[in-house]
Structure formats: C-alpha cells, structure tokens
Design an enzyme around this catalytic site. Structure first.
Site, short mmCIF file in Angstrom:
data_model
loop_
_atom_site.label_atom_id
_atom_site.label_comp_id
_atom_site.label_asym_id
_atom_site.label_seq_id
_atom_site.Cartn_x
_atom_site.Cartn_y
_atom_site.Cartn_z
N GLY A 189 0.80 -1.21 0.00
CA GLY A 189 0.00 0.00 0.00
C GLY A 189 0.84 1.26 0.00
O GLY A 189 0.49 2.25 -0.66
N LYS B 24 4.82 -9.16 -7.44
CA LYS B 24 4.62 -7.72 -7.37
C LYS B 24 5.76 -6.95 -8.02
O LYS B 24 5.55 -5.93 -8.69
CB LYS B 24 4.44 -7.28 -5.91
CG LYS B 24 3.13 -7.73 -5.30
CD LYS B 24 2.98 -7.21 -3.88
CE LYS B 24 1.63 -7.60 -3.30
NZ LYS B 24 1.46 -7.11 -1.91
N ASP C 98 5.39 -4.45 5.70
CA ASP C 98 4.22 -4.71 6.53
C ASP C 98 4.52 -5.59 7.73
O ASP C 98 3.60 -6.15 8.33
CB ASP C 98 3.11 -5.34 5.70
CG ASP C 98 3.50 -6.69 5.13
OD1 ASP C 98 4.67 -7.11 5.32
OD2 ASP C 98 2.66 -7.34 4.49
N ASN C 99 5.79 -5.73 8.11
CA ASN C 99 6.07 -6.53 9.32
C ASN C 99 7.24 -5.94 10.09
O ASN C 99 8.17 -5.37 9.51
CB ASN C 99 6.30 -8.00 8.97
CG ASN C 99 7.63 -8.23 8.31
OD1 ASN C 99 8.64 -8.45 8.98
ND2 ASN C 99 7.65 -8.16 6.98
N CYS D 261 -2.58 -5.20 8.40
CA CYS D 261 -3.76 -4.66 7.75
C CYS D 261 -4.87 -5.71 7.65
O CYS D 261 -6.05 -5.39 7.71
CB CYS D 261 -3.41 -4.16 6.35
SG CYS D 261 -2.34 -2.70 6.36
N CYS E 233 20.77 2.91 23.18
CA CYS E 233 20.31 2.16 22.02
C CYS E 233 21.38 1.18 21.56
O CYS E 233 22.55 1.57 21.39
CB CYS E 233 19.95 3.12 20.88
SG CYS E 233 19.50 2.29 19.33
N CYS F 155 22.60 2.51 17.75
CA CYS F 155 23.31 3.77 17.50
C CYS F 155 23.79 4.48 18.74
O CYS F 155 24.49 5.49 18.63
CB CYS F 155 22.39 4.71 16.70
SG CYS F 155 21.10 5.51 17.72
#
Length: 254
Positions: free
Chosen positions: A40, A85, A129-130, A189, A246, A249
């Site tokens: 998307g 795709k 999407d993950n 989604c 972190c 970084c």
C-alpha cells in the site's frame, strides 16, 4: 551529468522550483533508492519516485498480487492476480519513465541478507508490513550510513519519519520503537483493516521525503516522526531523542 532536452521538458515543473532546479534534478537522476515493500505504501511511492526522475529504483518484495491487495495497492489490477509484485512494478515504471532503471528483488529481506539485498544506495524508503523486516532494514541503514525514510500504516492512521542514526545528535529507528517488541509482534492490515486512500497519502508523502533527502530542500526532517490521523483529520509531529543506550546507534551500541 547534463540533462537532455527531453529531460528538461519532462522535469520542467521540478526545475522551475528554486528549491530543486537543474542541480536538484541531476541529483535525483544520479540517485539509487531502495524501496522495501511494493504494498500500500510502496505502490504510490514507486510511481512518484520514478516520475520524479530517480535514476535507479531497487524494489524488494517477495509477494504476489492477491485480490485483497487491490483496494489500496494501485500498481496492480485484476489481470495481475498471482503475478510477482516486483514484476508488475517493473512494467509500470518502464511505462512511466524510461529514465528510471528498475531492479526487481523478489526475496524476503531479513537481518541475514539485508546488506546483500539493499546494497549500495543513496536512500532507503521502507514501507513493509512486518516489524521484523523494519528492524532489519533500520539496523542495516544505521550501520551502512544510509538515510532511512520509514513509513507505516494502519486503519485510519499513518506515520512517517526520517532517520540518520549514525550521526552524533540523530536517533535511529530503534531509538523510536525500542527493543521491547517481539520481532513478529505487530498488527497487520489483514487483522485491523486500512483505508485505501490513506495508503496513497502516506506512500506519496514517503516519496516526497525521499526527494527532500536527496535534493536537500526545506528543513531537515531527520529525527522527527509525523503522525496523520485520517478520522479527525489531524497531523502532529514528534521529535525523537537519541537513546544513549540504544543497541544500534547509542554509546553502548555496536
């Protein structure tokens, strides 16, 4: 590099913008952008980056077109069902702009192959999407010193941020999300739903931020996350601090 007469005509509406001009258009033509995910977010981003004159697009996605994609993934049509795709995306880019070289990568990106698949590029636009892939992409971008535009989507909300975590005063993506999440623990989604037009907004915005980062116009957006609520509608901006602890970084990171 000199723009041809045809290119001067094609990109005329960019070139007359003082913030881009001929020099900015040449920077776009010389740039390689890796797009993670032809979903998307990726679908509109790929089209706008190709149309903008980005010289090389590397699109990484191992999925095929399904019927449920068509509500928001505007690169694809009914006749494309079952096709890879990246194959369809390459055909669309070729029709849009012969100046844009297209590199299809029909593999799933992981922490083990991120360096190989992303390769040498000027910018990464992540619209996957993950969560596991997002972390793998972000960690590699920080290590390789590649600017990252990260875009996410769900229901009626979208968010976008730019990260250059290798810089002393700039956060990386992990500074934003932390380490508290399981790599596979994220909503999808399919589970929550998503407004198709919101995908168009966030994907187009991602393309704009990619162009901004390459050309260098306007205020620097690194370290800021913009959140759009499509129901209200409302936009808010969050400045992300660098996390000294972190693991990617920070001062205790590798």
């Amino acid at each position: 590099m000199t723009l041809s007469d045809e290119q001067l005509d094609r990109y005329a509406r960019h070139i007359v913008l003082k913030e881009i001009g001929g020099a900015g258009q040449v920077r776009l033509a010389r740039a390689t952008v890796a797009v993670i995910g032809a979903g998307g977010i990726g679908c509109p981003a790929i089209q706008y980056l190709a149309a903008a004159g980005v010289g090389r697009l590397r699109v990484i996605d191992d999925d095929t077109v399904s019927l449920s994609n068509l509500q928001r993934q505007i690169l694809f049509g009914t006749d494309d069902l079952g096709r890879p795709k990246v194959e369809v995306a390459g055909e669309v880019v070729a029709r849009l702009n012969p100046d844009a070289a297209f590199e299809p990568v029909g593999e799933r990106l992981t922490s083990a192959n991120a360096e190989e698949l992303i390769g040498a590029c000027d910018l990464v636009l992540d619209g996957c999407d993950n969560f596991a892939t997002r972390l793998a992409v972000a960690d590699h971008c920080t290590r390789a010193r590649i600017p990252l535009v990260s875009a996410a989507l769900g229901q009626f909300q979208g968010q976008i941020g730019t990260f250059r975590g290798w810089e002393t005063d700039q956060p990386c993506y992990r500074c934003f999300v932390g380490d508290a999440f399981d790599g596979d623990d994220c909503d999808t989604c399919a589970e929550q739903g998503v407004l198709g037009a919101m995908a168009g907004l966030i994907g187009s915005w991602g393309a704009m931020e990619a162009v901004r980062a390459i050309v260098g116009f306007g205020p620097d957006q690194a370290g800021m996350v913009h959140v759009m609520d499509g129901i209200t509608p409302m936009l808010r901006t969050i400045r992300i601090p660098k996390d000294p602890g972190c693991r990617t970084c920070g001062s205790t990171g590798s």
